[in-house]
Design an enzyme around this catalytic site. Structure first.
Site, PDB file in Angstrom:
ATOM      1  CD  GLN A  99       5.040  -2.218   1.196  1.00 25.79           C
ATOM      2  OE1 GLN A  99       4.731  -2.541  -0.213  1.00 25.79           O
ATOM      3  NE2 GLN A  99       4.648  -2.647   2.166  1.00 25.79           N
ATOM      4  CG  ASN A 100      -1.848  -0.040   1.628  1.00 21.02           C
ATOM      5  OD1 ASN A 100      -1.703  -1.438   1.514  1.00 21.02           O
ATOM      6  ND2 ASN A 100      -2.372  -0.225   3.046  1.00 21.02           N
ATOM      7  CG  ASP A 102      -6.449   2.186   0.981  1.00 19.78           C
ATOM      8  OD1 ASP A 102      -6.382   0.918   1.608  1.00 19.78           O
ATOM      9  OD2 ASP A 102      -5.748   3.524   1.845  1.00 19.78           O
ATOM     10  CG  HIS A 117       3.338   0.636  -4.182  1.00 21.48           C
ATOM     11  ND1 HIS A 117       3.621  -0.154  -3.326  1.00 21.48           N
ATOM     12  CD2 HIS A 117       4.843   1.434  -4.547  1.00 21.48           C
ATOM     13  CE1 HIS A 117       4.328  -0.824  -3.133  1.00 21.48           C
ATOM     14  NE2 HIS A 117       5.060  -0.121  -3.620  1.00 21.48           N
ATOM     15  CB  CYS A 125      -3.233  12.823 -20.140  1.00 22.81           C
ATOM     16  SG  CYS A 125      -2.831  12.338 -21.671  1.00 22.81           S
ATOM     17  CB  CYS A 146      -5.994  12.907 -21.914  1.00 15.96           C
ATOM     18  SG  CYS A 146      -5.989  15.356 -21.910  1.00 15.96           S
ATOM     19  CB  CYS A 148      -4.426  16.030 -25.571  1.00 17.97           C
ATOM     20  SG  CYS A 148      -4.536  14.177 -25.550  1.00 17.97           S
ATOM     21  CB  SER A 187       3.765 -10.080   1.569  1.00 17.65           C
ATOM     22  OG  SER A 187       3.772  -9.016   0.628  1.00 17.65           O
ATOM     23  CG  ASN A 211       1.384  -9.870   8.230  1.00 16.88           C
ATOM     24  OD1 ASN A 211       0.625 -11.111   8.802  1.00 16.88           O
ATOM     25  ND2 ASN A 211       2.316  -9.347   7.309  1.00 16.88           N
TER      26      ASN A 211
HETATM   27  N1  APR Z   1      -3.634  -6.824   9.654  1.00 13.15           N
HETATM   28  C1  APR Z   1      -2.954  -6.890   9.545  1.00 13.15           C
HETATM   29  N2  APR Z   1      -1.941  -7.802   8.828  1.00 13.15           N
HETATM   30  C2  APR Z   1      -2.514  -8.458   7.562  1.00 13.15           C
HETATM   31  C3  APR Z   1      -3.813  -8.715   8.251  1.00 13.15           C
HETATM   32  C4  APR Z   1      -4.834  -8.260   9.059  1.00 13.15           C
HETATM   33  N3  APR Z   1      -5.726  -8.015   9.465  1.00 13.15           N
HETATM   34  N4  APR Z   1      -4.371  -8.960   7.522  1.00 13.15           N
HETATM   35  C5  APR Z   1      -3.449  -9.525   6.279  1.00 13.15           C
HETATM   36  N5  APR Z   1      -2.794  -9.351   7.065  1.00 13.15           N
HETATM   37  C6  APR Z   1      -0.976  -9.079   6.272  1.00 13.15           C
HETATM   38  C7  APR Z   1      -1.017 -10.571   5.579  1.00 13.15           C
HETATM   39  O1  APR Z   1      -0.603 -11.493   6.355  1.00 13.15           O
HETATM   40  C8  APR Z   1       0.420 -10.293   4.558  1.00 13.15           C
HETATM   41  O2  APR Z   1       1.760 -10.528   5.187  1.00 13.15           O
HETATM   42  O3  APR Z   1      -0.936  -8.495   4.810  1.00 13.15           O
HETATM   43  C9  APR Z   1      -0.300  -9.254   4.473  1.00 13.15           C
HETATM   44  C10 APR Z   1      -0.511  -8.159   2.818  1.00 13.15           C
HETATM   45  O4  APR Z   1       0.572  -8.707   2.105  1.00 13.15           O
HETATM   46  P1  APR Z   1       0.713  -8.308   0.831  1.00 13.15           P
HETATM   47  O5  APR Z   1      -1.126  -9.118  -0.140  1.00 13.15           O
HETATM   48  O6  APR Z   1       1.669  -8.988  -0.407  1.00 13.15           O
HETATM   49  O7  APR Z   1       0.049  -7.334   0.711  1.00 13.15           O
HETATM   50  P2  APR Z   1       1.599  -6.286   0.127  1.00 13.15           P
HETATM   51  O8  APR Z   1       2.881  -6.383   1.122  1.00 13.15           O
HETATM   52  O9  APR Z   1       0.798  -4.727   0.140  1.00 13.15           O
HETATM   53  O10 APR Z   1       1.793  -5.863  -1.332  1.00 13.15           O
HETATM   54  C11 APR Z   1       2.964  -5.198  -1.462  1.00 13.15           C
HETATM   55  O11 APR Z   1       2.261  -5.407  -4.323  1.00 13.15           O
HETATM   56  O12 APR Z   1       0.441  -5.764  -5.408  1.00 13.15           O
HETATM   57  C12 APR Z   1       1.896  -4.966  -5.143  1.00 13.15           C
HETATM   58  O13 APR Z   1       1.336  -2.668  -5.315  1.00 13.15           O
HETATM   59  C13 APR Z   1       1.387  -3.626  -4.640  1.00 13.15           C
HETATM   60  O14 APR Z   1       1.696  -1.999  -3.137  1.00 13.15           O
HETATM   61  C14 APR Z   1       1.609  -3.905  -3.372  1.00 13.15           C
HETATM   62  C15 APR Z   1       2.471  -4.889  -2.575  1.00 13.15           C
END
Ligand code: APR
Length: 247
Positions: A99-100, A102, A117, A125, A146, A148, A187, A211
């Site tokens: 979902q990242n 980066d 994502h 554009c 852009c 354009c 999460s 997690n």
């Molecule tokens: N190792 C493992 N998990 C971790 C760590 C770590 N070192 N540090 C934090 N976490 C966990 C947190 O406990 C949390 O459950 O990572 C999770 C991050 O949850 P979010 O911040 O909600 O991120 P994510 O689940 O990727 O969000 C989903 O939401 O905002 C949108 O598009 C964005 O892709 C993102 C999507």
């Protein structure tokens, strides 16, 4: 105990996949979204993360995007990304659905990465659809435009937008066909990504959640819970796999 269980499930699996979220990049110095101090505690997701707010106030959203970009561009993969790349290389992991945005999985050497994502490597554009690598964009003017004259937007998915059909299809195929899904650092609060563990479970997969905190994934679909940071957990899983395969 759970580490060995997860490692044995991976050793036994024919097709394992990882579903990763922002938490896997926290140990690379990138804050996640919803933990205390996360990005959404600084920027209101509806004001900054929704396609409607981007289009009505592109300059304001672009200022936040450039701030996050600096964070992302400076970050390096951490041991969690490295272990997933190693597991793929050794044939123990078939795909990473992330979902990242980066690009840290690719920087660590993962090849089969499904960017659910999108990503932040290029801009598109809004008017003519032309894409530009970020290095070719003039950011002295915000919002960037852009040739354009159209507004340039990042190639990731804002709230309020659909998942690109190719990535959606690839991710659902991977979830359907796997017999182990490692759900790491998410999460589980955002759809439709959070359906993927349900799809995997329905098709008989073992679900492993890595997690340090509780998540919104229903407990009844998780088979193995590893309440640890991704880096330390994945390092131990790889060490166990190495001890079992280098006998
Ligand atoms: N190792 C493992 N998990 C971790 C760590 C770590 N070192 N540090 C934090 N976490 C966990 C947190 O406990 C949390 O459950 O990572 C999770 C991050 O949850 P979010 O911040 O909600 O991120 P994510 O689940 O990727 O969000 C989903 O939401 O905002 C949108 O598009 C964005 O892709 C993102 C999507």
């Amino acid at each position: 105990m759970e580490i060995e269980e997860a490692a044995r499930a991976i050793l036994k699996s024919k097709k394992s996949v990882a579903l990763t979220g922002a938490g896997i990049s926290v140990e690379s110095g990138i804050p996640d979204f919803r933990s205390p101090g996360g990005l959404w505690s600084k920027y209101d997701p509806l004001e900054y993360g929704h396609i409607g707010s981007f289009r009505s106030n592109p300059g304001k959203v672009w200022k936040m995007l450039l701030e996050i970009d600096q964070l992302l561009d400076r970050a390096n993969p951490n041991v969690a990304h490295d272990v997933l790349a190693e597991l793929e290389k050794r044939g123990f992991l078939n795909a990473v659905i992330t979902q990242n945005i980066d690009s840290l999985h690719q920087k660590a050497g993962s090849v089969n990465v499904i960017e659910y994502h999108g990503h932040n490597r290029s801009l598109r554009c809004e008017a003519c659809g032309k894409t530009y690598p970020k290095s070719e964009v003039d950011f002295s003017k915000i919002p960037p435009v852009c040739a354009c004259g159209g507004l340039l937007r990042p190639e990731f998915v804002f709230f309020g937008e659909p998942i690109p059909s190719r990535e959606r299809q690839l991710a659902e195929t991977a979830a359907t066909g796997c017999d182990v899904m490692l759900v790491i650092g998410t999460s589980g609060s955002v759809a439709p990504a959070n359906y993927l563990p349900h799809i995997a479970k329905r098709h008989g997969a073992t679900i492993v959640e890595i997690n340090p905190g509780e998540t919104e994934l229903p407990k009844n679909i998780i088979d193995i819970t590893i309440r640890e940071k991704a880096g330390s957990a994945l390092k131990k899983i790889l060490e166990y796999i190495n001890s079992e395969t280098k006998k």
